[in-house]
Write a protein that holds these residues in place. Structure first.
Motif, mmCIF file in Angstrom:
data_model
loop_
_atom_site.group_PDB
_atom_site.id
_atom_site.type_symbol
_atom_site.label_atom_id
_atom_site.label_comp_id
_atom_site.label_asym_id
_atom_site.label_seq_id
_atom_site.Cartn_x
_atom_site.Cartn_y
_atom_site.Cartn_z
ATOM 1 N N LEU A 26 0.842 -1.184 0.000
ATOM 2 C CA LEU A 26 0.000 0.000 0.000
ATOM 3 C C LEU A 26 0.883 1.241 0.000
ATOM 4 C CD1 LEU A 26 -2.350 -1.509 2.641
ATOM 5 C CD2 LEU A 26 -3.065 -0.917 0.324
ATOM 6 N N LEU A 27 0.704 2.081 -1.029
ATOM 7 C CA LEU A 27 1.490 3.300 -1.216
ATOM 8 C C LEU A 27 0.538 4.484 -1.408
ATOM 9 C CD1 LEU A 27 4.001 1.975 -3.911
ATOM 10 C CD2 LEU A 27 4.502 2.367 -1.499
ATOM 11 N N PRO A 28 0.951 5.682 -0.980
ATOM 12 C CA PRO A 28 0.095 6.847 -1.201
ATOM 13 C C PRO A 28 0.018 7.216 -2.679
ATOM 14 C CG PRO A 28 2.186 7.515 -0.234
ATOM 15 C CD PRO A 28 2.178 6.017 -0.264
ATOM 16 N N ASP A 29 -1.139 7.777 -3.086
ATOM 17 C CA ASP A 29 -1.313 8.248 -4.471
ATOM 18 C C ASP A 29 -0.182 9.187 -4.888
ATOM 19 O OD1 ASP A 29 -3.652 6.932 -5.150
ATOM 20 O OD2 ASP A 29 -4.945 8.555 -4.448
ATOM 21 N N LEU A 30 0.115 10.151 -4.053
ATOM 22 C CA LEU A 30 1.197 11.092 -4.310
ATOM 23 C C LEU A 30 2.405 10.585 -3.537
ATOM 24 C CD1 LEU A 30 2.004 13.694 -5.704
ATOM 25 C CD2 LEU A 30 1.160 14.959 -3.717
ATOM 26 N N HIS A 31 3.431 10.135 -4.266
ATOM 27 C CA HIS A 31 4.515 9.388 -3.641
ATOM 28 C C HIS A 31 5.862 9.738 -4.264
ATOM 29 C CE1 HIS A 31 2.873 7.234 -7.078
ATOM 30 N NE2 HIS A 31 4.132 7.006 -7.381
ATOM 31 N N TRP A 32 6.903 9.316 -3.579
ATOM 32 C CA TRP A 32 8.247 9.419 -4.094
ATOM 33 C C TRP A 32 8.395 8.287 -5.113
ATOM 34 C CZ3 TRP A 32 13.249 7.489 -1.486
ATOM 35 C CH2 TRP A 32 14.364 8.088 -2.081
ATOM 36 N N PRO A 33 8.706 8.575 -6.377
ATOM 37 C CA PRO A 33 8.701 7.545 -7.431
ATOM 38 C C PRO A 33 9.554 6.320 -7.140
ATOM 39 C CG PRO A 33 8.863 9.715 -8.407
ATOM 40 C CD PRO A 33 9.001 9.904 -6.917
ATOM 41 N N ILE A 34 10.624 6.463 -6.391
ATOM 42 C CA ILE A 34 11.481 5.298 -6.158
ATOM 43 C C ILE A 34 10.760 4.207 -5.377
ATOM 44 C CG2 ILE A 34 12.630 6.008 -4.024
ATOM 45 C CD1 ILE A 34 15.254 4.940 -5.557
ATOM 46 N N HIS A 35 9.765 4.582 -4.555
ATOM 47 C CA HIS A 35 9.019 3.552 -3.815
ATOM 48 C C HIS A 35 8.286 2.617 -4.772
ATOM 49 C CE1 HIS A 35 8.992 6.370 -0.111
ATOM 50 N NE2 HIS A 35 9.993 5.519 -0.030
ATOM 51 N N VAL A 36 7.718 3.155 -5.843
ATOM 52 C CA VAL A 36 7.034 2.320 -6.833
ATOM 53 C C VAL A 36 8.051 1.450 -7.561
ATOM 54 C CG1 VAL A 36 5.640 2.316 -8.934
ATOM 55 C CG2 VAL A 36 5.168 3.970 -7.130
ATOM 56 N N GLN A 37 9.150 2.046 -7.975
ATOM 57 C CA GLN A 37 10.188 1.293 -8.688
ATOM 58 C C GLN A 37 10.721 0.158 -7.829
ATOM 59 O OE1 GLN A 37 12.856 4.511 -9.503
ATOM 60 N NE2 GLN A 37 11.554 5.391 -11.086
ATOM 61 N N GLN A 38 11.011 0.444 -6.566
ATOM 62 C CA GLN A 38 11.520 -0.593 -5.666
ATOM 63 C C GLN A 38 10.497 -1.708 -5.476
ATOM 64 O OE1 GLN A 38 12.293 2.004 -2.336
ATOM 65 N NE2 GLN A 38 14.504 1.887 -2.666
ATOM 66 N N SER A 39 9.230 -1.339 -5.340
ATOM 67 C CA SER A 39 8.169 -2.336 -5.160
ATOM 68 C C SER A 39 8.075 -3.263 -6.363
ATOM 69 C CB SER A 39 6.824 -1.638 -4.934
ATOM 70 O OG SER A 39 6.850 -0.850 -3.777
ATOM 71 N N LEU A 40 8.067 -2.675 -7.553
ATOM 72 C CA LEU A 40 7.972 -3.484 -8.767
ATOM 73 C C LEU A 40 9.193 -4.384 -8.939
ATOM 74 C CD1 LEU A 40 6.481 -0.793 -11.183
ATOM 75 C CD2 LEU A 40 5.293 -2.769 -10.173
ATOM 76 N N LEU A 41 10.381 -3.848 -8.656
ATOM 77 C CA LEU A 41 11.598 -4.665 -8.764
ATOM 78 C C LEU A 41 11.588 -5.842 -7.782
ATOM 79 C CD1 LEU A 41 14.316 -1.907 -9.269
ATOM 80 C CD2 LEU A 41 13.673 -3.699 -10.898
ATOM 81 N N ALA A 42 10.929 -5.661 -6.647
ATOM 82 C CA ALA A 42 10.850 -6.731 -5.649
ATOM 83 C C ALA A 42 9.757 -7.742 -5.988
ATOM 84 C CB ALA A 42 10.605 -6.141 -4.258
ATOM 85 N N GLY A 43 8.944 -7.439 -7.001
ATOM 86 C CA GLY A 43 7.863 -8.345 -7.366
ATOM 87 C C GLY A 43 6.573 -8.078 -6.613
ATOM 88 N N LEU A 44 6.480 -6.930 -5.961
ATOM 89 C CA LEU A 44 5.275 -6.556 -5.235
ATOM 90 C C LEU A 44 4.292 -5.864 -6.171
ATOM 91 C CD1 LEU A 44 7.057 -5.070 -2.105
ATOM 92 C CD2 LEU A 44 5.865 -7.263 -2.217
ATOM 93 N N ARG A 45 3.017 -5.891 -5.811
ATOM 94 C CA ARG A 45 1.986 -5.194 -6.589
ATOM 95 C C ARG A 45 1.577 -3.938 -5.825
ATOM 96 N NH1 ARG A 45 -3.584 -5.376 -6.221
ATOM 97 N NH2 ARG A 45 -4.579 -4.440 -8.025
ATOM 98 N N PRO A 46 1.924 -2.752 -6.347
ATOM 99 C CA PRO A 46 1.524 -1.515 -5.670
ATOM 100 C C PRO A 46 0.010 -1.293 -5.732
ATOM 101 C CG PRO A 46 3.336 -1.114 -7.195
ATOM 102 C CD PRO A 46 2.815 -2.491 -7.474
ATOM 103 N N VAL A 47 -0.562 -0.922 -4.616
ATOM 104 C CA VAL A 47 -1.960 -0.514 -4.518
ATOM 105 C C VAL A 47 -1.927 0.880 -3.896
ATOM 106 C CG1 VAL A 47 -4.189 -0.951 -3.409
ATOM 107 C CG2 VAL A 47 -2.812 -2.871 -4.270
ATOM 108 N N PHE A 48 -2.532 1.838 -4.564
ATOM 109 C CA PHE A 48 -2.433 3.227 -4.132
ATOM 110 C C PHE A 48 -3.646 3.643 -3.326
ATOM 111 C CE2 PHE A 48 0.116 2.718 -7.925
ATOM 112 C CZ PHE A 48 1.338 3.197 -7.482
ATOM 113 N N TYR A 49 -3.385 4.319 -2.207
ATOM 114 C CA TYR A 49 -4.452 4.843 -1.367
ATOM 115 C C TYR A 49 -4.459 6.366 -1.450
ATOM 116 C CZ TYR A 49 -0.670 5.399 2.131
ATOM 117 O OH TYR A 49 0.491 5.716 2.783
ATOM 118 N N SER A 50 -5.627 6.941 -1.156
ATOM 119 C CA SER A 50 -5.807 8.385 -1.244
ATOM 120 C C SER A 50 -5.229 9.082 -0.020
ATOM 121 C CB SER A 50 -7.287 8.735 -1.349
ATOM 122 O OG SER A 50 -7.832 8.187 -2.518
#
Length: 125
Positions: A26-50
């Motif tokens: 679970l990641l915030p809608d407005l986020h630091w882009p590296i968190h998404v990149q790190q999640s995807l590289l780890a094989g996680l599925r990002p879900v964005f919350y408001s």
């Protein structure tokens, strides 16, 4: 324990250690882009919350989470918004995570930042 040359490498190692097939983070809608990149590289599925204003919205997090949600990433002071979580918001996030059995990752890379003369996190110096 992880020993890494920097916080980005440390977060990546932590995400890799928690990743299992289908795991959601679970990641915030407005986020630091590296968190998404790190999640995807780890094989996680990002879900964005408001965000409620610029702070994590507990209701949105609860609604967006599902049976595969296992990790809640919190960033305070938040990059890029500068939002600082107060003790009540942190307690709400921790209670929600505890009730749902989630791991909480708190990225406090700019913890020493002072906003209007106040510490960026409760108990900060």
């Amino acid at each position: 324990m992880f020993v890494t040359p920097g916080s980005c490498q440390g977060l990546q190692a932590l995400l890799l250690s928690l990743a299992e097939p289908g795991t959601e983070i679970l990641l915030p809608d407005l986020h630091w882009p590296i968190h998404v990149q790190q999640s995807l590289l780890a094989g996680l599925r990002p879900v964005f919350y408001s965000l409620d204003d610029i702070l994590p919205d507990l209701e949105s997090i609860a609604e967006r989470s599902g049976p595969n949600s296992r990790i809640l990433l919190v960033n305070s002071p938040a990059n890029p918004t500068g939002a600082v979580l107060d003790a009540d918001r942190i307690e709400g996030l921790l209670t929600l995570a505890r009730d749902r059995g989630w791991h909480v990752i708190s990225d406090e890379a700019i913890r020493a930042l002072r906003v209007r003369g106040r510490p960026s996190v409760p108990g900060g110096k």
